[in-house]
Scaffold this motif. Sequence first.
Motif: not given
Length: 309
Positions: A25-30, A191-193, A279-280, A70-73
Amino acid sequence: MTTAPHRAHFDFSITFANGGGMHGEGFRLDLPREDLSAEEIGTLLVRHLGLALVDEVHLRDLRIVEEPHRGSRGVEAPSGGGAEDRIVDLSHPIEAGMITYPGLPAPTIAPFLTRAASRERYAPGTEFAMDVITMIGNTGTYLDAPWHRYGDGDDLAALDLRTLVGLPAEVFHLRDAWSPERRGIRAATLADRDLRGSAVLLDTGWSRLFGTPDYAEGAPYLTEDGARFLVEAGVRLVGIDSLNIDDTESGGERPAHSILLAAGVHVVEHLTDLDAVPSRGARFTAAPPAIRGFGTFPVRAFATVPASH
């Protein structure tokens, strides 16, 4: 010319081909661009989460908004296009009387040779100013070397410039990810990168209070498990735009300093303007002077941001 960054906001449900499922819920993705379909965003979500054997992805309440990444993979920066790289200064200027950390002395600046006095020493029309600054190493934006915490650790003169110059910058924009009730930045948040060899920079937004009494109270910090995770991830440097990498309100223990510096991971505190760094994709530099028998000193910290960002 680059377009503004966009992110998708949504709830989701995922089912797996071998059984089971997950919800968010309320997920955000680049997003790499703003005109992606829901199916394409679903594919990005799977890639970002690193999931296997996915059967179906359902998105609900999908909104695409203009918002910094924000740096999404799975969302890589576009390649360059001829414009010059951008330099972002991440340091607080040092001036006489400034307070960096409560209880530590403020710097003083005094002339050794004034311009007026120098005219008696040089040819007509030639003058110089020479000044003396007296300050503690913990002034402005500064770097901690292992010697700051450990007597047998490397001092400033022993640091390898390869661990200080042009490091891949992994910026975690956390201004909406912590609160006064939950100030610690934990391992799960980072922990996502893949962070090996990087400078991890924690953008909390706290630098807006620098120089005010409020800067010293309720500041965000890196937790002990966060520090251990970064060491295990193989980072070279950790920076924060806050009062301290540790929680200074929990007593005299300093687990983040102890863990990071024992592993040879440099610490940079009191950064600023991290929101101006993606972010990257940027490179981070923070090199102090090579002083023997010294463990902390101000740096001119900056990020080199490719023109494509």
